[in-house]
Design an enzyme around this catalytic site. Structure first.
Site, PDB file in Angstrom:
ATOM      1  CE1 TYR A  58      -3.082  -2.983   0.291  1.00 49.33           C
ATOM      2  CE2 TYR A  58      -3.478  -2.442   2.584  1.00 49.33           C
ATOM      3  CZ  TYR A  58      -3.718  -3.232   1.481  1.00 49.33           C
ATOM      4  OH  TYR A  58      -4.610  -4.273   1.581  1.00 49.33           O
ATOM      5  CG  HIS A  59      -0.621   4.678  -0.505  1.00 52.67           C
ATOM      6  ND1 HIS A  59      -1.017   5.665  -1.375  1.00 52.67           N
ATOM      7  CD2 HIS A  59      -1.770   4.110  -0.050  1.00 52.67           C
ATOM      8  CE1 HIS A  59      -2.350   5.696  -1.427  1.00 52.67           C
ATOM      9  NE2 HIS A  59      -2.817   4.757  -0.642  1.00 52.67           N
TER      10      HIS A  59
END
Length: 338
Positions: A58-59
């Site tokens: 995530y990110h």
């Protein structure tokens, strides 16, 4: 908030699991900045939630850093889960001993903790023998870096093979699976949920709002608002985003959303809350992932766990959403990595 044991284990988790994929700035889509993410986490814990899920993907690791900072001083009260397998930056990928060892150590650094309660394989790796993966994961448990093991996006066959492999190497089995499940995607009912029941595996289901289709914002013959999730995806350059959005906005899914809106109006509830409540009461579901971008959305989502759906409403939703159940091919995951 109610709490249940996760699979055939002693790990107690809240019925709502806070998903954190929207925390960070790396994807260029609407997301929560660190300040808002901290408020969401605080409000979730105050509401009785204890289960928080993230992933190194995530990110590009930013999400784990945000979660780690938000949990300072209250880490011991949280069941913290993360995932490994996908590439982050220039790192490799897969479920090999080399990659998972590096991935877990990097996640622990970003999260600011010396252990995670639940470590999950983000997807199946056909290039690595499953015995190597399960032996590696067992080593993490024995080293105290991980308390319990799980997986995400595995088919029923892959899940069963993993449990057998754990037994063959004398290792620790999985206690949980993260599959996609919603009114518009019920394929796990055919094989995956029965396999989980047979092998004592809990489920932490995601995609419960069907990519936003089940919020009631989209209707037949109307173009999505450019500021809505589907509107942003239709105009985004992310590979597969446009195709995925169009596949979700099909006639069948919009018919389901239309009936959902009608049921919600009769109950005086938000469509999203009804969609979440339907999933939460399904047999075999342990915990339901929610992914709010604001404290207001969090409160709307949490209302679902206090919503008692009448049997007549459940029957209507069951009927409109029922379809021939086929094998889960993981296409949702590959188009929109979690």
């Amino acid at each position: 908030m109610d709490h249940l044991n996760l699979g055939r284990s002693g790990l107690r988790v809240s019925r709502a699991c806070l998903g954190t994929m929207n925390f960070g700035t790396g994807h260029g889509l609407a997301a929560s900045d660190e300040a808002e993410a901290g408020r969401i986490i605080g409000a979730f814990l105050d509401a009785g939630g204890t289960f928080i899920d993230t992933a190194d993907l995530y990110h590009r690791g930013e999400t784990e850093e945000i979660v780690g900072r938000a949990l300072k001083g209250r880490r011991e009260w949280v069941v913290l889960a993360t995932k490994g397998a996908m590439p982050v930056g220039t790192e490799g990928r897969g479920l090999s001993r080399r990659h998972l060892t590096r991935a877990l150590d990097a996640s622990l650094r970003r999260l600011g903790t010396d252990y995670v309660d639940l470590y999950q394989c983000h997807q199946w790796d056909p290039a690595t023998p499953i015995e190597e993966t399960m032996a590696t994961l067992d080593g993490f448990v024995k080293a105290g870096k991980v308390r319990y093991l799980g997986c995400s996006n595995f088919t029923a066959a892959q899940l069963v093979e993993s449990q057998w492999a754990a037994a063959r190497v004398g290792g620790t089995p999985f206690v949980s699976l993260q599959p996609q499940y919603s009114l518009i995607q019920r394929v796990i009912e055919a094989e995956i949920l029965p396999a989980c029941e047979r092998h004592g595996i809990g489920t932490v289901v995601y995609g419960t709002l069907g990519g936003g289709v089940l919020t009631g914002r989209y209707r037949h013959g109307e173009a999505p608002d450019p500021d809505s999730r589907m509107g942003r995806l239709l105009g985004h350059s992310l590979p597969g985003a446009n195709r995925w959005a169009r596949s979700l906005l099909n006639d069948r899914n919009l018919d389901i959303a239309h009936e959902l809106v009608r049921v919600a109006a009769e109950l005086g509830a938000a469509p999203a809350a009804v969609a979440l409540a339907w999933v939460a009461r399904r047999p075999g579901v342990t915990s339901v992932l929610i992914g709010p971008r604001s404290v207001e959305q969090l409160r709307e989502n949490l209302a679902a766990f206090d919503l008692d759906l009448p049997q007549e409403a459940v029957a209507r939703l069951d009927e409109i959403s029922h379809s021939d159940l086929g094998p889960m091919d993981g296409s949702f995951f590959h188009l929109t990595p979690r």
